[in-house]
Design a protein around this motif. Structure first.
Motif, PDB file in Angstrom:
ATOM      1  N   LEU A 150      49.353  39.499  48.336  1.00 19.88           N
ATOM      2  CA  LEU A 150      49.804  38.414  48.835  1.00 19.88           C
ATOM      3  C   LEU A 150      49.470  37.166  47.954  1.00 19.88           C
ATOM      4  O   LEU A 150      50.381  36.133  47.774  1.00 19.88           O
ATOM      5  CB  LEU A 150      49.092  38.235  50.405  1.00 19.88           C
ATOM      6  N   LEU A 151      48.385  37.175  47.360  1.00 18.10           N
ATOM      7  CA  LEU A 151      48.006  36.046  46.241  1.00 18.10           C
ATOM      8  C   LEU A 151      49.030  36.197  45.332  1.00 18.10           C
ATOM      9  O   LEU A 151      49.370  34.907  44.951  1.00 18.10           O
ATOM     10  CB  LEU A 151      46.565  36.153  45.780  1.00 18.10           C
ATOM     11  N   GLY A 152      49.351  37.204  44.559  1.00 19.58           N
ATOM     12  CA  GLY A 152      50.317  37.380  43.540  1.00 19.58           C
ATOM     13  C   GLY A 152      51.595  36.773  44.026  1.00 19.58           C
ATOM     14  O   GLY A 152      52.312  36.014  43.133  1.00 19.58           O
ATOM     15  N   ILE A 153      51.958  37.192  45.113  1.00 19.44           N
ATOM     16  CA  ILE A 153      53.418  36.681  45.640  1.00 19.44           C
ATOM     17  C   ILE A 153      53.282  35.150  45.731  1.00 19.44           C
ATOM     18  O   ILE A 153      54.385  34.349  45.297  1.00 19.44           O
ATOM     19  CB  ILE A 153      53.926  37.217  46.945  1.00 19.44           C
ATOM     20  N   PRO A 164      42.644  49.716  49.919  1.00 14.64           N
ATOM     21  CA  PRO A 164      43.932  49.109  50.356  1.00 14.64           C
ATOM     22  C   PRO A 164      44.084  47.508  50.674  1.00 14.64           C
ATOM     23  O   PRO A 164      44.937  46.812  50.287  1.00 14.64           O
ATOM     24  CB  PRO A 164      44.381  49.831  51.499  1.00 14.64           C
ATOM     25  N   GLY A 165      42.800  47.076  51.307  1.00 14.72           N
ATOM     26  CA  GLY A 165      42.616  45.745  51.629  1.00 14.72           C
ATOM     27  C   GLY A 165      42.851  44.790  50.455  1.00 14.72           C
ATOM     28  O   GLY A 165      43.104  43.793  50.272  1.00 14.72           O
ATOM     29  N   PRO A 177      40.035  40.090  45.488  1.00 10.27           N
ATOM     30  CA  PRO A 177      41.258  41.049  45.431  1.00 10.27           C
ATOM     31  C   PRO A 177      41.172  41.794  44.333  1.00 10.27           C
ATOM     32  O   PRO A 177      40.635  41.581  43.171  1.00 10.27           O
ATOM     33  CB  PRO A 177      42.137  40.137  45.619  1.00 10.27           C
ATOM     34  N   SER A 178      42.266  42.817  44.251  1.00  9.22           N
ATOM     35  CA  SER A 178      42.533  43.315  42.919  1.00  9.22           C
ATOM     36  C   SER A 178      43.360  42.688  42.157  1.00  9.22           C
ATOM     37  O   SER A 178      44.274  41.880  42.331  1.00  9.22           O
ATOM     38  CB  SER A 178      43.718  44.807  43.577  1.00  9.22           C
ATOM     39  N   SER A 179      42.773  42.531  40.726  1.00 14.31           N
ATOM     40  CA  SER A 179      43.389  41.500  39.976  1.00 14.31           C
ATOM     41  C   SER A 179      44.878  42.098  39.472  1.00 14.31           C
ATOM     42  O   SER A 179      45.728  41.570  39.096  1.00 14.31           O
ATOM     43  CB  SER A 179      42.582  41.295  38.536  1.00 14.31           C
ATOM     44  N   HIS A 180      44.577  43.405  39.324  1.00 14.61           N
ATOM     45  CA  HIS A 180      46.004  44.207  38.771  1.00 14.61           C
ATOM     46  C   HIS A 180      47.064  44.008  39.863  1.00 14.61           C
ATOM     47  O   HIS A 180      48.413  43.492  39.392  1.00 14.61           O
ATOM     48  CB  HIS A 180      45.830  45.893  38.935  1.00 14.61           C
ATOM     49  N   ALA A 181      46.714  43.899  41.200  1.00 14.07           N
ATOM     50  CA  ALA A 181      47.666  43.583  42.099  1.00 14.07           C
ATOM     51  C   ALA A 181      48.266  42.063  41.927  1.00 14.07           C
ATOM     52  O   ALA A 181      49.242  41.848  42.214  1.00 14.07           O
ATOM     53  CB  ALA A 181      47.334  43.947  43.555  1.00 14.07           C
ATOM     54  N   ASN A 189      47.807  40.057  39.542  1.00 22.17           N
ATOM     55  CA  ASN A 189      48.528  39.707  38.429  1.00 22.17           C
ATOM     56  C   ASN A 189      50.076  40.111  38.558  1.00 22.17           C
ATOM     57  O   ASN A 189      51.097  39.527  37.799  1.00 22.17           O
ATOM     58  CB  ASN A 189      47.943  40.090  36.990  1.00 22.17           C
ATOM     59  N   HIS A 190      50.162  41.485  38.545  1.00 27.52           N
ATOM     60  CA  HIS A 190      51.601  42.080  38.488  1.00 27.52           C
ATOM     61  C   HIS A 190      52.484  41.566  39.625  1.00 27.52           C
ATOM     62  O   HIS A 190      53.786  41.308  39.320  1.00 27.52           O
ATOM     63  CB  HIS A 190      51.514  43.589  38.606  1.00 27.52           C
ATOM     64  N   PHE A 191      51.983  41.387  40.734  1.00 31.04           N
ATOM     65  CA  PHE A 191      52.902  40.616  41.909  1.00 31.04           C
ATOM     66  C   PHE A 191      53.240  39.231  41.369  1.00 31.04           C
ATOM     67  O   PHE A 191      54.387  38.747  41.477  1.00 31.04           O
ATOM     68  CB  PHE A 191      52.281  40.532  43.256  1.00 31.04           C
ATOM     69  N   ALA A 192      52.406  38.600  40.824  1.00 28.80           N
ATOM     70  CA  ALA A 192      52.690  37.117  40.366  1.00 28.80           C
ATOM     71  C   ALA A 192      54.055  37.364  39.429  1.00 28.80           C
ATOM     72  O   ALA A 192      54.708  36.393  39.452  1.00 28.80           O
ATOM     73  CB  ALA A 192      51.695  36.527  39.848  1.00 28.80           C
TER      74      ALA A 192
END
Length: 192
Positions: A167-170, A159-160, A111-115, A117-120
């Protein structure tokens, strides 16, 4: 089924990377995804938490960093080596259709680490401050989503990848905030 999802992912990717192409986004999106852009925000969070919450603020910052650390470790060191999805900017022959607006990078994409990390971090802040400061609800999601969207626009993630990372970050943000709020509640717990 997997091939079908991959094709949908590529179509949506191109609709963002190519279809939304414009000079303003070409300028803005690389800035949004650059970690140095957000250094003043991180410094503000650090100072704000410690100044206003003292010891609880220090613990809050540690959990904020834990949210980032868990997100980065799980996405980059655990999931990416297992999935081994190539970035769109490195995906032969698909990369011929990709407009790359930043350095591509050699690592994997899903997955995107940016996504992640920032969602987390965003969800952690959302859960901690949502009762006291209502705008945090949409600000934290907008912050994480804009950085994540920029990853697609600049050509380094599908996008995937963003969806899975988000979802992982959330989940990570919910996990770390639950632990923090259990041990550091806003209000003292009543004892029986």
């Amino acid at each position: 089924m997997l091939e079908y999802l991959t094709e949908i992912d590529k179509i949506v990717f191109l609709s963002i990377n190519q279809g939304l192409s414009n000079p303003f986004f070409d300028f803005l999106m690389p800035i949004l995804r650059n970690p140095y852009t957000w250094a003043p925000l991180y410094l503000f969070i650090l100072i704000f938490a410690i100044k206003n919450y003292k010891k609880r603020g220090i613990i809050m910052i540690l959990f904020f960093l834990l949210s980032f650390g868990l997100g980065d470790m799980i996405s980059a060191s655990v999931i990416k080596p297992q999935v081994m999805r190539v970035r769109p900017c490195n995906d032969v022959p698909f990369k011929e259709q990709v407009t790359v607006r930043v350095r591509c990078g050699s690592g994997y994409s899903m997955p995107s680490s940016h996504a992640t990390n920032h969602f987390a971090m965003g969800v952690f802040l959302l859960m901690v401050f949502r009762k006291k400061w209502k705008p945090i609800i949409w600000l934290s999601i907008l912050w994480a989503a804009s950085i994540s969207f920029a990853q697609i626009y600049v050509g380094v993630h599908y996008p995937g990848d963003i969806l899975v990372g988000s979802l992982l970050g959330i989940l990570i943000g919910l996990f770390t905030s639950s632990i923090f709020l259990f041990f550091q509640p806003d209000e003292p717990r009543e004892t029986a």
